[in-house]
Design an enzyme around this catalytic site. Structure first.
Site, PDB file in Angstrom:
ATOM      1  N   SER A 147      -2.444  -9.716   9.505  1.00 18.73           N
ATOM      2  CA  SER A 147      -1.272 -10.308  10.175  1.00 18.73           C
ATOM      3  C   SER A 147      -0.705 -11.608   9.553  1.00 18.73           C
ATOM      4  O   SER A 147      -1.790 -12.241   8.765  1.00 18.73           O
ATOM      5  CB  SER A 147      -1.259 -10.720  11.686  1.00 18.73           C
ATOM      6  OG  SER A 147      -0.283 -11.368  12.313  1.00 18.73           O
ATOM      7  N   TYR A 155      -6.275 -13.326  18.905  1.00 23.45           N
ATOM      8  CA  TYR A 155      -5.474 -12.622  17.793  1.00 23.45           C
ATOM      9  C   TYR A 155      -5.753 -13.446  16.464  1.00 23.45           C
ATOM     10  O   TYR A 155      -6.174 -12.623  15.458  1.00 23.45           O
ATOM     11  CB  TYR A 155      -4.033 -12.530  18.354  1.00 23.45           C
ATOM     12  CG  TYR A 155      -3.229 -11.607  17.320  1.00 23.45           C
ATOM     13  CD1 TYR A 155      -3.305  -9.973  17.647  1.00 23.45           C
ATOM     14  CD2 TYR A 155      -2.468 -12.125  16.436  1.00 23.45           C
ATOM     15  CE1 TYR A 155      -2.523  -9.362  16.742  1.00 23.45           C
ATOM     16  CE2 TYR A 155      -1.800 -11.331  15.640  1.00 23.45           C
ATOM     17  CZ  TYR A 155      -1.762  -9.924  15.744  1.00 23.45           C
ATOM     18  OH  TYR A 155      -0.998  -9.085  15.041  1.00 23.45           O
TER      19      TYR A 155
HETATM   20  N1  LIG Z   1       4.543  -6.024  15.215  1.00 21.86           N
HETATM   21  C1  LIG Z   1       4.225  -6.977  14.404  1.00 21.86           C
HETATM   22  O1  LIG Z   1       5.037  -7.734  14.424  1.00 21.86           O
HETATM   23  C2  LIG Z   1       2.878  -7.091  13.924  1.00 21.86           C
HETATM   24  C3  LIG Z   1       2.743  -8.226  13.000  1.00 21.86           C
HETATM   25  C4  LIG Z   1       1.518  -8.600  12.229  1.00 21.86           C
HETATM   26  C5  LIG Z   1       0.431  -7.545  12.424  1.00 21.86           C
HETATM   27  N2  LIG Z   1       0.612  -6.380  13.414  1.00 21.86           N
HETATM   28  C6  LIG Z   1      -0.546  -5.667  13.333  1.00 21.86           C
HETATM   29  O2  LIG Z   1      -0.208  -4.147  12.968  1.00 21.86           O
HETATM   30  C7  LIG Z   1      -1.013  -3.279  13.563  1.00 21.86           C
HETATM   31  C8  LIG Z   1      -0.189  -2.501  14.573  1.00 21.86           C
HETATM   32  O3  LIG Z   1       0.378  -2.681  15.659  1.00 21.86           O
HETATM   33  P1  LIG Z   1       1.894  -2.652  15.966  1.00 21.86           P
HETATM   34  O4  LIG Z   1       2.816  -3.783  15.636  1.00 21.86           O
HETATM   35  O5  LIG Z   1       2.355  -1.216  15.045  1.00 21.86           O
HETATM   36  O6  LIG Z   1       1.757  -2.288  17.559  1.00 21.86           O
HETATM   37  P2  LIG Z   1       1.961  -1.005  18.196  1.00 21.86           P
HETATM   38  O7  LIG Z   1       1.402  -1.361  19.819  1.00 21.86           O
HETATM   39  O8  LIG Z   1       3.287  -0.421  18.355  1.00 21.86           O
HETATM   40  O9  LIG Z   1       0.584   0.241  17.723  1.00 21.86           O
HETATM   41  C9  LIG Z   1      -0.426  -0.179  18.238  1.00 21.86           C
HETATM   42  C10 LIG Z   1      -1.149   1.138  18.293  1.00 21.86           C
HETATM   43  O10 LIG Z   1      -2.695   0.991  18.413  1.00 21.86           O
HETATM   44  C11 LIG Z   1      -3.040   1.677  19.293  1.00 21.86           C
HETATM   45  N3  LIG Z   1      -4.360   1.116  20.035  1.00 21.86           N
HETATM   46  C12 LIG Z   1      -4.331   0.077  20.759  1.00 21.86           C
HETATM   47  N4  LIG Z   1      -5.785  -0.135  21.034  1.00 21.86           N
HETATM   48  C13 LIG Z   1      -6.381   0.934  20.422  1.00 21.86           C
HETATM   49  C14 LIG Z   1      -7.863   1.407  20.352  1.00 21.86           C
HETATM   50  N5  LIG Z   1      -8.752   0.594  21.121  1.00 21.86           N
HETATM   51  N6  LIG Z   1      -8.194   2.350  19.583  1.00 21.86           N
HETATM   52  C15 LIG Z   1      -7.286   2.875  18.658  1.00 21.86           C
HETATM   53  N7  LIG Z   1      -5.985   2.753  18.764  1.00 21.86           N
HETATM   54  C16 LIG Z   1      -5.538   1.613  19.769  1.00 21.86           C
HETATM   55  C17 LIG Z   1      -1.885   1.827  20.426  1.00 21.86           C
HETATM   56  O11 LIG Z   1      -1.990   2.943  21.356  1.00 21.86           O
HETATM   57  C18 LIG Z   1      -0.680   1.931  19.312  1.00 21.86           C
HETATM   58  O12 LIG Z   1      -0.593   3.090  19.359  1.00 21.86           O
HETATM   59  C19 LIG Z   1      -1.782  -4.324  14.785  1.00 21.86           C
HETATM   60  O13 LIG Z   1      -3.114  -4.452  13.911  1.00 21.86           O
HETATM   61  C20 LIG Z   1      -1.218  -5.657  14.688  1.00 21.86           C
HETATM   62  O14 LIG Z   1      -1.863  -6.600  14.926  1.00 21.86           O
HETATM   63  C21 LIG Z   1       1.804  -6.078  13.912  1.00 21.86           C
END
Ligand SMILES: NC(=O)c1ccc[n+]([C@@H]2O[C@H](COP(=O)([O-])OP(=O)(O)OC[C@H]3O[C@@H](n4cnc5c(N)ncnc54)[C@H](O)[C@@H]3O)[C@@H](O)[C@H]2O)c1
Length: 292
Positions: free
Chosen positions: A143, A156
């Site tokens: 991130s 986080y």
């Molecule tokens: N959305 C943002 O702005 C952003 C920014 C920086 C980093 N990220 C990172 O991107 C990645 C994806 O997140 P996102 O934003 O798409 O969120 P999201 O909630 O849309 O998707 C996350 C997915 O991970 C799954 N998940 C949660 N716990 C789990 C587990 N124990 N085992 C397997 N799957 C699991 C959820 O069911 C979901 O489908 C994460 O690592 C998040 O930290 C997101």
């Protein structure tokens, strides 16, 4: 990697957001896609949507925080497709608050998914990929919070810094051992996903007691901040744009995937503070970035 058609990609957290975007992109390149997620309904729905577009998929319900489940994911992948070429350790969750106020359950949950999930992904898949001897790529999702620090998302932020460091080490290890594998770390800023509602997948055994402190954005008086954060995410990059950046990085063997220039402001300031022996000035609280 230069060849994608008929090769095999594994994506964790594939049922939503960035993971789903990655899965769709790999499928569009003619890859077989293994979708891993803890949330059964959206996982099945994502697999069905990809299959409807002609993709070959395998959906494996997986909790990435559990070593045996990630091992089982690797085994299912090989049983189904005989090989694995791309692994995206992407599943992630977030909880906001103050570091000393958050419960052990909070720490265990977020560390389990965000950091141990990546560790298990590396331990379960890299030996198989090395044994295969083919080209391959590991993409770990960190991130912008992994390359800078601010108050608001202590657990986080700790996990995402660890993921950047571990990915850098992996990159050196692949070079040092002459492996045909490459590594990248993804550091997005704002992406329109469901991460604000991470709690939906929190396991029963890691739920907080009633008396646990509410994370700031769950406090009723913070509702406006939650709404603002949701709106900020909604105006961020789309998962498809992030998936494009990841795909290009895999093709070009690019390590850092930082597709929003604003995400570089934090590390620029942090590095200057370190090099100039300055105390870090409090940046904007990550309350704007705190979720759940
Ligand atoms: N959305 C943002 O702005 C952003 C920014 C920086 C980093 N990220 C990172 O991107 C990645 C994806 O997140 P996102 O934003 O798409 O969120 P999201 O909630 O849309 O998707 C996350 C997915 O991970 C799954 N998940 C949660 N716990 C789990 C587990 N124990 N085992 C397997 N799957 C699991 C959820 O069911 C979901 O489908 C994460 O690592 C998040 O930290 C997101």
């Amino acid at each position: 990697m230069k060849q994608f058609k008929d090769r095999v990609a594994v994506v964790t957290g594939a049922a939503s957001g960035i993971g789903r975007g990655l899965a769709e992109r790999f499928a569009a390149e003619g890859m077989k896609v293994v979708l891993a997620d803890i949330e059964a309904g959206p996982l099945a729905e994502t697999a069905a949507a990809l299959e409807a577009k002609g993709a070959t998929t395998l959906a494996v319900e997986t909790d990435v925080s559990k070593a045996d489940q990630v091992d089982a994911l690797a085994k299912s992948t090989i049983d189904a497709f005989g090989a694995v070429h791309i692994v995206c350790n992407n599943a992630g969750v977030a909880v906001g608050g103050l570091s000393w106020e958050r419960t052990l359950a909070d720490w265990e949950w977020v560390m389990g998914v965000n950091l141990w999930g990546v560790i298990h992904g590396i331990r379960s898949f890299v030996p198989i990929m090395l044994e295969q001897g083919t080209e391959g790529h590991i993409v770990n999702t960190s991130s912008s919070a992994g390359i800078s620090s601010s108050a608001g998302l202590p657990i986080y932020t700790a996990t995402k810094h660890a993921v950047v460091a571990l990915s850098e080490v992996l990159h050196y290890e692949f070079a040092m051992t002459g492996a045909k594998l490459r590594a990248s770390v993804l550091c997005p800023l704002y992406v329109a996903t469901n991460i604000v509602d991470s709690d939906r997948n929190r396991p029963e055994e890691l739920q907080n007691e009633e008396a646990a402190p509410l994370s700031p954005l769950k406090r009723p008086e913070m509702q406006a901040a939650v709404d603002t954060f949701r709106q900020t995410l909604a105006t961020g990059d789309t998962p498809a744009e992030i998936a494009d950046a990841v795909f290009t990085a895999i093709k070009d063997e690019k390590f850092y995937i930082i597709n929003d220039a604003r995400a570089k402001d934090g590390p620029r300031k942090r590095l200057a503070d370190i090099l100039e022996d300055r105390n870090p000035a409090p940046g904007p609280a990550a309350s704007s970035a705190a979720s759940s």
